[in-house]
Every structure is written in structure tokens, then in C-alpha cells.
Design a protein around this motif. Structure first.
Motif, PDB file in Angstrom:
ATOM      1  N   GLN A 120      12.640  -6.429  -6.754  1.00  0.00           N
ATOM      2  CA  GLN A 120      11.349  -5.782  -6.528  1.00  0.00           C
ATOM      3  C   GLN A 120      10.199  -6.579  -7.144  1.00  0.00           C
ATOM      4  OE1 GLN A 120      10.639  -3.141  -4.658  1.00  0.00           O
ATOM      5  NE2 GLN A 120      12.787  -2.941  -4.070  1.00  0.00           N
ATOM      6  N   ARG A 124       7.208  -8.083  -5.012  1.00  0.00           N
ATOM      7  CA  ARG A 124       5.834  -7.735  -5.386  1.00  0.00           C
ATOM      8  C   ARG A 124       4.994  -8.984  -5.609  1.00  0.00           C
ATOM      9  NH1 ARG A 124       2.977  -2.867  -5.209  1.00  0.00           N
ATOM     10  NH2 ARG A 124       1.190  -3.043  -6.615  1.00  0.00           N
ATOM     11  N   ARG A 125       5.585  -9.971  -6.270  1.00  0.00           N
ATOM     12  CA  ARG A 125       4.850 -11.210  -6.527  1.00  0.00           C
ATOM     13  C   ARG A 125       4.546 -11.936  -5.223  1.00  0.00           C
ATOM     14  NH1 ARG A 125       7.491 -14.983 -10.950  1.00  0.00           N
ATOM     15  NH2 ARG A 125       6.975 -13.106 -12.135  1.00  0.00           N
ATOM     16  N   LEU A 127       4.201 -10.556  -2.269  1.00  0.00           N
ATOM     17  CA  LEU A 127       3.152  -9.813  -1.571  1.00  0.00           C
ATOM     18  C   LEU A 127       1.781 -10.076  -2.186  1.00  0.00           C
ATOM     19  CD1 LEU A 127       4.938  -6.369  -1.001  1.00  0.00           C
ATOM     20  CD2 LEU A 127       4.434  -8.112   0.717  1.00  0.00           C
ATOM     21  N   ASP A 128       1.740 -10.127  -3.511  1.00  0.00           N
ATOM     22  CA  ASP A 128       0.461 -10.400  -4.173  1.00  0.00           C
ATOM     23  C   ASP A 128      -0.072 -11.779  -3.792  1.00  0.00           C
ATOM     24  OD1 ASP A 128       0.554  -7.939  -5.378  1.00  0.00           O
ATOM     25  OD2 ASP A 128       1.399  -8.683  -7.276  1.00  0.00           O
ATOM     26  N   ALA A 131      -1.263 -11.585  -0.167  1.00  0.00           N
ATOM     27  CA  ALA A 131      -2.515 -10.823  -0.064  1.00  0.00           C
ATOM     28  C   ALA A 131      -3.691 -11.624  -0.616  1.00  0.00           C
ATOM     29  CB  ALA A 131      -2.362  -9.507  -0.827  1.00  0.00           C
ATOM     30  N   ILE A 154       0.775  -6.096   4.876  1.00  0.00           N
ATOM     31  CA  ILE A 154       1.019  -6.331   3.443  1.00  0.00           C
ATOM     32  C   ILE A 154       0.552  -5.124   2.627  1.00  0.00           C
ATOM     33  CG2 ILE A 154       0.335  -7.737   1.473  1.00  0.00           C
ATOM     34  CD1 ILE A 154       0.200 -10.139   3.380  1.00  0.00           C
ATOM     35  N   MET A 155      -0.606  -4.587   2.984  1.00  0.00           N
ATOM     36  CA  MET A 155      -1.126  -3.431   2.249  1.00  0.00           C
ATOM     37  C   MET A 155      -0.224  -2.192   2.440  1.00  0.00           C
ATOM     38  SD  MET A 155      -3.792  -4.340   0.525  1.00  0.00           S
ATOM     39  CE  MET A 155      -2.966  -5.905   0.221  1.00  0.00           C
ATOM     40  N   ARG A 157       3.044  -2.319   2.821  1.00  0.00           N
ATOM     41  CA  ARG A 157       4.214  -2.544   1.969  1.00  0.00           C
ATOM     42  C   ARG A 157       3.872  -2.332   0.496  1.00  0.00           C
ATOM     43  NH1 ARG A 157       7.046  -8.091   3.495  1.00  0.00           N
ATOM     44  NH2 ARG A 157       8.544  -7.251   1.986  1.00  0.00           N
ATOM     45  N   LYS A 158       2.641  -2.624   0.125  1.00  0.00           N
ATOM     46  CA  LYS A 158       2.209  -2.384  -1.254  1.00  0.00           C
ATOM     47  C   LYS A 158       1.769  -0.943  -1.470  1.00  0.00           C
ATOM     48  CE  LYS A 158      -0.148  -5.377  -3.498  1.00  0.00           C
ATOM     49  NZ  LYS A 158      -1.191  -6.322  -3.980  1.00  0.00           N
ATOM     50  N   LYS A 159       1.768  -0.168  -0.375  1.00  0.00           N
ATOM     51  CA  LYS A 159       1.373   1.239  -0.393  1.00  0.00           C
ATOM     52  C   LYS A 159      -0.090   1.441  -0.766  1.00  0.00           C
ATOM     53  CE  LYS A 159       6.048   2.881  -1.298  1.00  0.00           C
ATOM     54  NZ  LYS A 159       6.934   3.731  -2.117  1.00  0.00           N
ATOM     55  N   VAL A 160      -0.899   0.456  -0.403  1.00  0.00           N
ATOM     56  CA  VAL A 160      -2.347   0.592  -0.548  1.00  0.00           C
ATOM     57  C   VAL A 160      -2.869   0.984   0.839  1.00  0.00           C
ATOM     58  CG1 VAL A 160      -4.475  -0.533  -1.317  1.00  0.00           C
ATOM     59  CG2 VAL A 160      -2.273  -1.224  -2.283  1.00  0.00           C
TER      60      VAL A 160
END
Length: 271
Positions: A120, A124-125, A127-128, A131, A154-155, A157-160
Motif C-alpha cells: 500500500q 500510494r507513493r 500515485l503521488d 498525480a 488517480i484521484m 484511487r486516492k479517494k479524493v
């Protein structure tokens, strides 16, 4: 009568009487056998001959048995039992084995949990980083519809979800490619709306997706979910049934359709 002879006879009689007394005492002691032994007359003859007296026949030899109380005491004593020691040894072995199993299971769980956490973190890294790069291009003002779509994904998947909806709307407006790809944008946009409790907007986007691509199974599942949340169970049943026509092995549609029919049947609302 000669006085000296008389004294000698008297001394002899005294000696004989003393010897007989000693012999009688010795015989009485020897005739007192211990429990479980046999007394024989032959054993007394040598002793009697040593003291100069004739062995007096004693009572018939007999076996002296232990007393009844002694037998009861012996029977009352517990027999030596090795079972507790064996059981304790086996229990110790089993306890060690169980502890080893527990320790192995714990290490396996911790290892799996560590793997998930590391995975995870890496996702996360990644995706960051994606983004960040995509954001720089969008801020530069030369982003394409595909890049807006990628940024919106991407947003998601990041739940933003707020930023995801904004980028996906721009991607749908600028899209000039295939209808199937545009259907994916509308499906993603509908998911973003549904995640922010905008059920009506989500239903509208899912409908656009299935209109553009009628064989889009995921969009049909999402449409059924949105209609179910809005309590429009008839429309939800139709959406799930359409999904099962396209994909008979679809577990999501199967589970949800069965659940809706079960609840509606229990309430007597199922036609």
C-alpha cells in the motif's frame, strides 16, 4: 552322707535348673516366628544339645499369617502408577507443539500484514508521483482529455473524490475519441458522484455509460447499485438482470439481485 557329695549334688541340680531355664527362654524366643515364616523342630535340636538338655517337642509347626489389619493396610496402599508421569510428558510435548504452531501462525499473519502495508505504501507513493507530474501539466494549461481522465482516475484511487469529479467532467467535455472510452469516463464520473452521495448525478452518468456501450457490465452493476440506494428496486432488478444476461457468472449482480428479491418477497412487494 558325705557333706561334700551333698554340696556337689546340690550344685549340679542348681546348674541343671539354670540350664533348663535358659533353654526354655531360648526356645520360647525361637518359637515366636515372624509373620509368614515356618518354624521347624529340627532347627531347635542343635541349640538344645549345646546347653545339655533334650529338645522338648514343641507344638506342630504352623504358618503364621499376617494380621488382618496388616493385609487391609497393604491393600489400601495405592499401586505405583506411572500414568501421570507419562501423561505429563505427553502434555509437555503437545504444549510445545501447539506453541510452535501459534508462533508460526503469528509470524505468518505479521508477514502478510507487513507485505500488505508495504504494498500500500508503494502504491500510494506511485500515485503521488503520478498525480504530481500530471498536476504540473494541467497547471501549465496544455493538458489533454486523456490526461484529465488519467488525473481523475488517480484521484479516485486516492479517494479524493471532489478533485476526481472535477477532472473527469473536463475529460468528458473534451473527449473526441471512441465511444467506449467515453463510456468509461462517464462510469468513473458516476462512481465519483456516488461516493459523494450524489445519487441522482451518479444514475445519470451510469445511464450515459450503458447508452454508449450497452455491453458494459460494470456500468450496469453500478447503475443497479445506485438505483438500489435510491430505493428504486424495480430499476435495480432490471439493471442486475441485464448485467447477468451479458455476464452469467457475474457474482456482484447475482448476490445483489437475490438479496433484493428476498427482501421484496418478504415484504410482499415482488410481482
Amino acid at each position: 552322707r558325705d557333706p561334700k557329695a551333698a554340696r556337689r549334688n546340690s550344685a549340679r541340680q542348681t546348674l541343671a535348673m539354670s540350664v533348663m531355664a535358659v533353654s526354655a527362654t531360648t526356645l520360647s524366643v525361637l518359637a515366636r516366628p515372624r509373620a509368614g515364616t515356618v518354624v521347624r523342630k529340627a532347627a531347635l535340636a542343635p541349640i538344645a544339645s549345646r546347653v545339655g538338655v533334650r529338645a522338648v517337642p514343641g507344638p506342630r509347626a504352623r504358618i503364621v499369617s499376617p494380621r488382618r489389619g496388616e493385609l487391609a493396610a497393604r491393600e489400601a496402599l495405592p499401586a505405583p502408577d506411572v500414568a501421570p508421569a507419562v501423561i505429563a510428558e505427553v502434555a509437555d510435548g503437545l504444549e510445545g507443539g501447539i506453541q510452535a504452531i501459534y508462533l508460526g501462525s503469528l509470524l505468518a499473519i505479521l508477514g502478510f500484514a507487513g507485505f500488505i502495508i508495504v504494498r500500500q505504501v508503494l502504491i500510494r507513493r506511485e500515485l503521488d508521483d503520478s498525480a504530481k507530474k500530471m498536476g504540473e501539466r494541467i497547471r501549465a494549461g496544455d493538458a489533454t482529455a486523456e490526461e484529465y481522465f488519467e488525473m481523475g482516475s488517480i484521484m479516485l484511487r486516492k479517494k479524493v473524490f471532489t478533485q476526481a469529479v472535477r477532472n473527469l467532467k473536463l475529460a468528458a467535455q473534451m473527449w473526441e475519441g471512441d465511444k467506449e472510452d467515453l463510456a468509461q469516463i462517464h462510469n468513473a464520473l458516476g462512481f465519483g458522484y456516488l461516493s459523494t452521495d450524489k445519487v441522482d448525478e451518479a444514475i445519470s452518468e451510469f445511464n450515459k455509460a450503458v447508452e454508449l456501450t450497452p455491453g458494459y457490465v460494470t456500468a450496469w452493476n453500478n447503475l443497479g447499485d445506485a438505483l438500489e440506494q435510491k430505493k428504486e428496486f424495480k430499476g435495480a432488478i432490471e439493471a442486475y438482470e441485464e448485467s447477468l444476461i451479458l455476464s452469467p457468472g457475474n457474482k456482484v449482480a447475482t448476490v445483489r439481485l437475490d438479496e433484493i428479491k428476498r427482501r421484496q418477497g418478504r415484504l410482499g412487494l415482488l410481482d
